[in-house]
Design an enzyme around this catalytic site. Sequence first.
Site, PDB file in Angstrom:
ATOM      1  CD  GLU A 145      -3.032  -1.195   2.116  1.00  0.00           C
ATOM      2  OE1 GLU A 145      -2.948  -0.456   3.121  1.00  0.00           O
ATOM      3  OE2 GLU A 145      -4.017  -1.933   1.893  1.00  0.00           O
TER       4      GLU A 145
ATOM      5  CB  CYS B  94      -3.664  -6.367  -5.822  1.00  0.00           C
ATOM      6  SG  CYS B  94      -5.098  -5.309  -5.671  1.00  0.00           S
TER       7      CYS B  94
ATOM      8  CD  GLU C 105      -4.884 -10.684  -6.104  1.00  0.00           C
ATOM      9  OE1 GLU C 105      -4.226  -9.796  -5.526  1.00  0.00           O
ATOM     10  OE2 GLU C 105      -6.090 -10.847  -5.932  1.00  0.00           O
TER      11      GLU C 105
ATOM     12  CB  CYS D 235      -9.442  -5.993  -7.419  1.00  0.00           C
ATOM     13  SG  CYS D 235      -7.965  -5.486  -8.302  1.00  0.00           S
TER      14      CYS D 235
ATOM     15  CB  CYS E 169      -5.792  -8.544  -9.884  1.00  0.00           C
ATOM     16  SG  CYS E 169      -4.802  -7.534  -8.758  1.00  0.00           S
TER      17      CYS E 169
HETATM   18  N1  THU Z   1      -6.127  -6.435  -2.335  1.00  0.00           N
HETATM   19  C1  THU Z   1      -5.305  -7.378  -2.878  1.00  0.00           C
HETATM   20  O1  THU Z   1      -4.086  -7.349  -2.678  1.00  0.00           O
HETATM   21  N2  THU Z   1      -5.852  -8.347  -3.636  1.00  0.00           N
HETATM   22  C2  THU Z   1      -7.185  -8.563  -3.777  1.00  0.00           C
HETATM   23  O2  THU Z   1      -7.573  -9.509  -4.412  1.00  0.00           O
HETATM   24  C3  THU Z   1      -8.144  -7.641  -3.167  1.00  0.00           C
HETATM   25  C4  THU Z   1      -7.558  -6.405  -2.565  1.00  0.00           C
HETATM   26  C5  THU Z   1      -5.546  -5.425  -1.468  1.00  0.00           C
HETATM   27  C6  THU Z   1      -5.493  -4.030  -2.010  1.00  0.00           C
HETATM   28  C7  THU Z   1      -5.436  -3.212  -0.736  1.00  0.00           C
HETATM   29  O3  THU Z   1      -4.090  -3.152  -0.283  1.00  0.00           O
HETATM   30  C8  THU Z   1      -6.238  -4.016   0.265  1.00  0.00           C
HETATM   31  O4  THU Z   1      -6.290  -5.340  -0.267  1.00  0.00           O
HETATM   32  C9  THU Z   1      -7.648  -3.504   0.486  1.00  0.00           C
HETATM   33  O5  THU Z   1      -8.299  -3.314  -0.713  1.00  0.00           O
END
Ligand code: THU
Length: 142
Positions: A46, A55, A57, A93, A96
């Site tokens: 983040e 993310c 993935e 998401c 991704c």
């Molecule tokens: N996030 C992921 O890393 N992968 C997902 O499949 C869903 C969301 C992360 C993004 C962000 O850092 C946190 O989860 C909240 O959205």
Amino acid sequence: MDTDRKELIKKAFQAQKKAYAPYSGFEVGAALLAGDGSVYGGCNIENASYGACNCAERTALFRAVYEGKRDFDAIVIVGKPKNADVYDYCPPCGICRQVMAEFCDPEKFEIILAKSEEEYRRYKLKELLPLSFTGKDMEKDH
Ligand code: THU
């Protein structure tokens, strides 16, 4: 087959430990299996400027692509709020899914959402991203 999946799930949980998620507190791990059997872990990373968050993935995919990989079989995704006791399924998401569509065969690439090594669901990319837009759609007379 299932033993392989369990190993991959284990690696996703290991990757989740590296999550940098001070803003959402939602920690995600991914383990990406390449066609040659190599595995790339990824975690969410983040940023204080929220739009710059990445993310788990995509971290895994970008690491693998940087290492020259272009062919992938499966990805395991695990995620939960830092202070939660139990896991729920963490679907990828839309961004991704789109990045997966760039490199992965929609009919073959498997997306595995895991709560534990015993409890998981398997999907094909095509199921999670039907009618995807890819490079082919920009070709003349495709
Ligand atoms: N996030 C992921 O890393 N992968 C997902 O499949 C869903 C969301 C992360 C993004 C962000 O850092 C946190 O989860 C909240 O959205």
